[in-house]
Design a protein around this motif. Sequence first.
Motif, short mmCIF file in Angstrom:
data_model
loop_
_atom_site.label_atom_id
_atom_site.label_comp_id
_atom_site.label_asym_id
_atom_site.label_seq_id
_atom_site.Cartn_x
_atom_site.Cartn_y
_atom_site.Cartn_z
N ILE A 142 1.84 -9.28 -26.31
CA ILE A 142 2.48 -9.75 -25.08
C ILE A 142 2.51 -8.60 -24.08
CG2 ILE A 142 4.55 -10.76 -24.06
CD1 ILE A 142 5.26 -11.73 -26.94
N PRO A 143 1.83 -8.76 -22.94
CA PRO A 143 1.87 -7.70 -21.92
C PRO A 143 3.21 -7.70 -21.17
CG PRO A 143 0.47 -9.50 -21.19
CD PRO A 143 0.93 -9.83 -22.58
N VAL A 144 3.68 -6.51 -20.82
CA VAL A 144 4.92 -6.34 -20.05
C VAL A 144 4.58 -5.51 -18.82
CG1 VAL A 144 7.29 -5.47 -20.08
CG2 VAL A 144 6.27 -6.37 -22.19
N SER A 145 5.00 -5.97 -17.64
CA SER A 145 4.68 -5.30 -16.39
C SER A 145 5.93 -5.00 -15.58
CB SER A 145 3.74 -6.17 -15.54
OG SER A 145 2.54 -6.41 -16.22
N ARG A 146 5.78 -4.04 -14.68
CA ARG A 146 6.83 -3.72 -13.71
C ARG A 146 6.40 -4.33 -12.38
NH1 ARG A 146 6.62 1.78 -13.34
NH2 ARG A 146 8.09 1.95 -15.05
N VAL A 147 7.31 -5.06 -11.76
CA VAL A 147 7.04 -5.68 -10.46
C VAL A 147 7.91 -5.01 -9.42
CG1 VAL A 147 7.08 -7.83 -9.13
CG2 VAL A 147 6.43 -7.88 -11.54
N SER A 148 7.29 -4.50 -8.36
CA SER A 148 8.02 -3.88 -7.25
C SER A 148 7.59 -4.58 -5.97
CB SER A 148 7.68 -2.40 -7.14
OG SER A 148 7.94 -1.73 -8.34
N SER A 161 3.62 -4.89 -5.88
CA SER A 161 2.89 -4.10 -6.85
C SER A 161 3.24 -4.59 -8.25
CB SER A 161 3.27 -2.63 -6.70
OG SER A 161 2.70 -1.86 -7.73
N VAL A 162 2.22 -4.84 -9.07
CA VAL A 162 2.42 -5.24 -10.46
C VAL A 162 1.68 -4.21 -11.32
CG1 VAL A 162 2.07 -7.03 -12.20
CG2 VAL A 162 2.54 -7.68 -9.83
N ASN A 163 2.43 -3.47 -12.14
CA ASN A 163 1.84 -2.43 -12.99
C ASN A 163 2.17 -2.69 -14.45
OD1 ASN A 163 0.87 -0.72 -10.82
ND2 ASN A 163 3.02 -0.33 -10.40
N ASN A 181 -3.97 4.80 -16.22
CA ASN A 181 -5.26 5.14 -16.81
C ASN A 181 -5.25 4.98 -18.33
OD1 ASN A 181 -6.09 5.79 -14.27
ND2 ASN A 181 -5.79 7.98 -14.52
N ASP A 182 -4.07 4.95 -18.93
CA ASP A 182 -3.97 4.83 -20.38
C ASP A 182 -4.10 3.40 -20.88
OD1 ASP A 182 -3.67 7.52 -20.61
OD2 ASP A 182 -1.50 7.46 -20.82
N ILE A 183 -4.15 2.41 -19.99
CA ILE A 183 -4.19 1.02 -20.44
C ILE A 183 -5.41 0.75 -21.32
CG2 ILE A 183 -5.35 0.10 -18.39
CD1 ILE A 183 -3.53 -2.38 -18.72
N VAL A 184 -6.54 1.31 -20.98
CA VAL A 184 -7.75 1.09 -21.77
C VAL A 184 -7.57 1.68 -23.16
CG1 VAL A 184 -10.22 1.59 -21.97
CG2 VAL A 184 -9.23 0.97 -19.76
N SER A 185 -6.99 2.87 -23.25
CA SER A 185 -6.80 3.48 -24.57
C SER A 185 -5.77 2.71 -25.38
CB SER A 185 -6.40 4.95 -24.43
OG SER A 185 -5.15 5.08 -23.81
N LYS A 186 -4.75 2.15 -24.74
CA LYS A 186 -3.75 1.37 -25.48
C LYS A 186 -4.37 0.09 -26.03
CE LYS A 186 -0.19 3.96 -25.07
NZ LYS A 186 0.37 4.65 -26.22
N VAL A 187 -5.20 -0.56 -25.23
CA VAL A 187 -5.88 -1.76 -25.71
C VAL A 187 -6.81 -1.38 -26.85
CG1 VAL A 187 -7.53 -3.57 -25.11
CG2 VAL A 187 -5.65 -3.02 -23.55
N ALA A 188 -7.50 -0.26 -26.72
CA ALA A 188 -8.39 0.21 -27.78
C ALA A 188 -7.61 0.50 -29.05
CB ALA A 188 -9.16 1.44 -27.33
N ASP A 189 -6.38 1.02 -28.92
CA ASP A 189 -5.54 1.28 -30.08
C ASP A 189 -5.18 0.00 -30.81
OD1 ASP A 189 -5.60 3.98 -29.54
OD2 ASP A 189 -3.60 4.02 -28.61
#
Length: 108
Positions: free
Chosen positions: A37-43, A63-65, A86-94
């Motif tokens: 489940i993805p969790v994002s910050r909305v500003s 902004s949605v991050n 920039n770490d999102i790709v590595s987290k998905v890879a993990d």
Amino acid sequence: MAQIDTLAETILEKLRMVSQAETVIGKPIQAGAVTVIPVSRVSMGFGLGGKKEAVAASGGGLSVNPVAFVVISGEDVRIMPIAKENDIVSKVADLVPDVLSAFKKKEA
């Protein structure tokens, strides 16, 4: 109702629709026995300016991050925070080994 009030209400309603809970807590992604489940910050913010009830200027932004993933595997629930965009790709890879492991267990 003044034109500026109508515009402000319209903008707030649109921002409310965009920032619903589904935007912050994303749709669950099922991969075998693992749910991610993805969790994002909305500003968001906006401003209006006018003179004599007429809008002279307006502006806004949203902004949605992504900030984390909730990973559920059986009784195990983990939160995997994302330190930087920039770490999102590595987290998905993990997550890939966990997902592959879940598929292998399902096949066995």
